[in-house]
Design a protein around this motif. Structure first.
Motif, PDB file in Angstrom:
ATOM      1  N   ILE A 135       0.834  -1.203   0.000  1.00 49.33           N
ATOM      2  CA  ILE A 135       0.000   0.000   0.000  1.00 49.33           C
ATOM      3  C   ILE A 135       0.868   1.253   0.000  1.00 49.33           C
ATOM      4  CG2 ILE A 135      -1.648   1.349   1.361  1.00 49.33           C
ATOM      5  CD1 ILE A 135      -2.847  -1.352   2.282  1.00 49.33           C
ATOM      6  N   ALA A 136       1.923   1.243   0.826  1.00 52.28           N
ATOM      7  CA  ALA A 136       2.830   2.396   0.871  1.00 52.28           C
ATOM      8  C   ALA A 136       3.529   2.599  -0.470  1.00 52.28           C
ATOM      9  CB  ALA A 136       3.864   2.200   1.979  1.00 52.28           C
ATOM     10  N   ALA A 138       1.122   4.041  -2.952  1.00 50.24           N
ATOM     11  CA  ALA A 138       0.916   5.473  -2.712  1.00 50.24           C
ATOM     12  C   ALA A 138       2.084   6.291  -3.255  1.00 50.24           C
ATOM     13  CB  ALA A 138       0.732   5.732  -1.215  1.00 50.24           C
ATOM     14  N   TRP A 178       1.840   6.409  -7.010  1.00 42.39           N
ATOM     15  CA  TRP A 178       0.786   7.378  -7.376  1.00 42.39           C
ATOM     16  C   TRP A 178       1.323   8.800  -7.325  1.00 42.39           C
ATOM     17  CZ3 TRP A 178      -1.551  10.477  -3.290  1.00 42.39           C
ATOM     18  CH2 TRP A 178      -2.531  11.362  -3.761  1.00 42.39           C
ATOM     19  N   GLU A 179       2.020   9.125  -6.234  1.00 44.87           N
ATOM     20  CA  GLU A 179       2.599  10.463  -6.104  1.00 44.87           C
ATOM     21  C   GLU A 179       3.646  10.722  -7.173  1.00 44.87           C
ATOM     22  OE1 GLU A 179       2.166  10.930  -1.224  1.00 44.87           O
ATOM     23  OE2 GLU A 179       4.056  10.270  -2.119  1.00 44.87           O
ATOM     24  N   LEU A 210      -3.585   7.277 -10.281  1.00 44.09           N
ATOM     25  CA  LEU A 210      -4.268   6.388  -9.335  1.00 44.09           C
ATOM     26  C   LEU A 210      -4.236   4.953  -9.836  1.00 44.09           C
ATOM     27  CD1 LEU A 210      -5.827   6.340  -6.677  1.00 44.09           C
ATOM     28  CD2 LEU A 210      -7.934   6.674  -7.985  1.00 44.09           C
ATOM     29  N   GLY A 237      -0.776   3.636  -9.302  1.00 40.89           N
ATOM     30  CA  GLY A 237      -0.539   3.326  -7.900  1.00 40.89           C
ATOM     31  C   GLY A 237      -1.160   2.009  -7.500  1.00 40.89           C
ATOM     32  N   SER A 258       2.858  15.043  -1.930  1.00 40.84           N
ATOM     33  CA  SER A 258       1.415  15.195  -1.685  1.00 40.84           C
ATOM     34  C   SER A 258       1.277  15.764  -0.276  1.00 40.84           C
ATOM     35  CB  SER A 258       0.664  13.862  -1.832  1.00 40.84           C
ATOM     36  OG  SER A 258       0.901  13.013  -0.729  1.00 40.84           O
ATOM     37  N   LEU A 298      -0.478  13.905   2.250  1.00 41.67           N
ATOM     38  CA  LEU A 298      -1.132  12.806   2.951  1.00 41.67           C
ATOM     39  C   LEU A 298      -0.676  12.645   4.397  1.00 41.67           C
ATOM     40  CD1 LEU A 298      -1.237   9.994   0.211  1.00 41.67           C
ATOM     41  CD2 LEU A 298      -3.124  11.433   1.027  1.00 41.67           C
ATOM     42  N   GLY A 316       4.061  14.039   1.641  1.00 40.13           N
ATOM     43  CA  GLY A 316       3.507  12.837   1.045  1.00 40.13           C
ATOM     44  C   GLY A 316       4.157  11.571   1.566  1.00 40.13           C
ATOM     45  N   VAL A 317       3.653  10.437   1.088  1.00 39.99           N
ATOM     46  CA  VAL A 317       4.222   9.147   1.469  1.00 39.99           C
ATOM     47  C   VAL A 317       5.643   9.033   0.921  1.00 39.99           C
ATOM     48  CG1 VAL A 317       3.908   6.644   1.361  1.00 39.99           C
ATOM     49  CG2 VAL A 317       1.908   8.139   1.477  1.00 39.99           C
TER      50      VAL A 317
END
Length: 260
Positions: A44-45, A48, A51-52, A66, A69, A229, A231, A237-238
């Motif tokens: 998941i990380a 993300a 995606w960024e 998206l 990601g 980002s 988040l 961001g991540v």
């Protein structure tokens, strides 16, 4: 007067600490559990971050980042389940998709995307193939590098490390990170019996962690963005939080498959 000005150079310490504590709680639990739990957290990380990454290359903010990601998260998870020789084929899928939807900067995206995917996969692979202590070593070496670099850099200051890319990084903070990582390696040798080579390898983990941080800073400067980002409070961001971990994860994987 803004909160940042009131807090001076320590204004971001509170949000950074809280965010780091939350991430450590979730990440630490997943490391302890291993298996699907850790693979899911890292996947998941990584998704993300991917995606960024594509958002920085594509300014139109459509659904392509998206989708990329989601593909990246799935690829890292699946790559951990298949034989090692097949993993590069699986990891190539989100890279190929991201490459196909870009109008330019293909080589630059490919380099960053490959690093992100290898770093994420490397962390999952390391936890699956070795006991949890090795994963904790990588994490603590990176955290020690980051924390020592932050505080030594703030307190000591001095000559900038690479002002054109990251104006806040200093040589004192950078070298402080190396020393902290080596000390963390020493603790793992003394406390849980890891091989002594871990001490000097920890310095390289710190260097790759810092290289990941600098590489992301260089990309953000090129793309004209402050954070990948918004988040994570205090970190952006991540990608801003996991750039060092991904660099260290890639190194740990390469060292493991080379030396066993």
């Amino acid at each position: 007067m803004s909160a940042a000005k009131k807090g001076g150079r320590w204004a971001d310490l509170g949000p950074r600490t809280l965010s780091a504590a939350v991430l450590l709680a979730f990440g630490g639990s997943s490391i302890h559990l291993g298996g699907v739990a850790f693979a899911s957290f890292v996947s998941i990380a990584t998704g993300a971050v991917f995606w960024e990454l594509l958002r920085m290359f594509r300014k139109d903010q459509d659904m392509a980042p998206l989708t990329a990601g989601g593909l990246a998260a799935l690829a890292v998870f699946v790559a951990a389940l298949v034989p090692l020789w097949l993993a590069p084929v699986v990891l190539a899928a989100p890279l190929a998709y991201g490459y196909s939807v870009l109008r330019g900067d293909h080589r630059l995206f490919a380099a960053y995307g490959a690093w992100v995917l290898l770093g994420g996969f490397g962390l999952v692979w390391l936890r699956d193939e070795y006991w949890a202590g090795w994963t904790w070593w990588v994490i603590f070496a990176v955290v020690a590098t980051d924390v020592a670099g932050y505080f030594v850099g703030k307190y000591v200051g001095g000559r900038k490390f690479w002002p054109a890319v990251s104006p806040n990084k200093t040589w004192s903070g950078t070298s402080g990170g190396w020393a902290a990582a080596a000390f963390m390696g020493l603790l793992f040798v003394l406390l849980i019996g890891m091989p002594p080579d871990i001490i000097w390898i920890s310095v390289f983990v710190a260097m790759f962690s810092q290289a990941g941080d600098m590489a992301e800073s260089a990309l953000k400067r090129r793309m004209g963005v402050k954070d990948s980002s918004q988040l994570i409070p205090g970190h952006g961001g991540v990608f801003d939080r996991f750039d060092g971990i991904l660099g260290a994860g890639a190194l740990a994987f390469l060292v493991a498959i080379t030396w066993g």
